[in-house]
Design a protein around this motif. Sequence first.
Motif, PDB file in Angstrom:
ATOM      1  N   THR A 162       0.828  -1.206   0.000  1.00  0.00           N
ATOM      2  CA  THR A 162       0.000   0.000   0.000  1.00  0.00           C
ATOM      3  C   THR A 162       0.863   1.258   0.000  1.00  0.00           C
ATOM      4  O   THR A 162       0.479   2.275  -0.567  1.00  0.00           O
ATOM      5  N   GLY A 163       2.028   1.187   0.642  1.00  0.00           N
ATOM      6  CA  GLY A 163       2.944   2.323   0.608  1.00  0.00           C
ATOM      7  C   GLY A 163       3.445   2.607  -0.803  1.00  0.00           C
ATOM      8  O   GLY A 163       3.654   3.759  -1.173  1.00  0.00           O
ATOM      9  N   ALA A 164       3.615   1.555  -1.587  1.00  0.00           N
ATOM     10  CA  ALA A 164       4.048   1.738  -2.964  1.00  0.00           C
ATOM     11  C   ALA A 164       2.935   2.372  -3.810  1.00  0.00           C
ATOM     12  O   ALA A 164       3.208   3.150  -4.721  1.00  0.00           O
ATOM     13  N   ALA A 165       1.682   2.058  -3.487  1.00  0.00           N
ATOM     14  CA  ALA A 165       0.548   2.606  -4.236  1.00  0.00           C
ATOM     15  C   ALA A 165       0.106   3.972  -3.706  1.00  0.00           C
ATOM     16  O   ALA A 165      -0.668   4.669  -4.362  1.00  0.00           O
ATOM     17  N   ALA A 166       0.590   4.352  -2.529  1.00  0.00           N
ATOM     18  CA  ALA A 166       0.112   5.558  -1.856  1.00  0.00           C
ATOM     19  C   ALA A 166       0.251   6.852  -2.650  1.00  0.00           C
ATOM     20  O   ALA A 166      -0.631   7.696  -2.571  1.00  0.00           O
ATOM     21  N   PRO A 167       1.294   7.062  -3.395  1.00  0.00           N
ATOM     22  CA  PRO A 167       1.362   8.344  -4.114  1.00  0.00           C
ATOM     23  C   PRO A 167       0.264   8.512  -5.165  1.00  0.00           C
ATOM     24  O   PRO A 167      -0.193   9.612  -5.406  1.00  0.00           O
ATOM     25  N   LEU A 168      -0.170   7.430  -5.760  1.00  0.00           N
ATOM     26  CA  LEU A 168      -1.124   7.521  -6.861  1.00  0.00           C
ATOM     27  C   LEU A 168      -2.580   7.389  -6.406  1.00  0.00           C
ATOM     28  O   LEU A 168      -3.422   8.224  -6.737  1.00  0.00           O
ATOM     29  N   LEU A 169      -2.893   6.338  -5.652  1.00  0.00           N
ATOM     30  CA  LEU A 169      -4.292   6.022  -5.361  1.00  0.00           C
ATOM     31  C   LEU A 169      -5.029   7.085  -4.543  1.00  0.00           C
ATOM     32  O   LEU A 169      -6.142   7.466  -4.915  1.00  0.00           O
TER      33      LEU A 169
END
Length: 118
Positions: free
Chosen positions: A64-71
């Motif tokens: 989720t940290g990897a997806a955090a900037p976009l989602l």
Amino acid sequence: MLMNPIGVVILIAGGSFFAPVFAVLYGAGNGIITIARGTLPLALFGPVGFGQRVGMISLPSRLTGAAAPLLPGLMVEHIRRGALWISALASISAFFALLLLHAGSPSPAPVQMGGQGS
């Protein structure tokens, strides 16, 4: 884990005037999480298999940290205030999942630190 949802409710109820309160609660919640991430698995499950267990527990957080900037940016753009509610509900869900996890596990043996007892 409840700091974020409490901050969201205060922010939504009071508007932008309470943004500093939200920021403090959010920061406090993140601070507690960093401490709990290392100590809670040890306290709940003991030292046996600690590394593997922490790795498995941290996997969803890393993803989720990897997806955090976009989602979240997309969520705010498309559903506006709903993004805050989703964030609050996710935090509350994680809190209750943690309670269920603790309720279902046996008490670990106490961890002894240091040398020989006196």
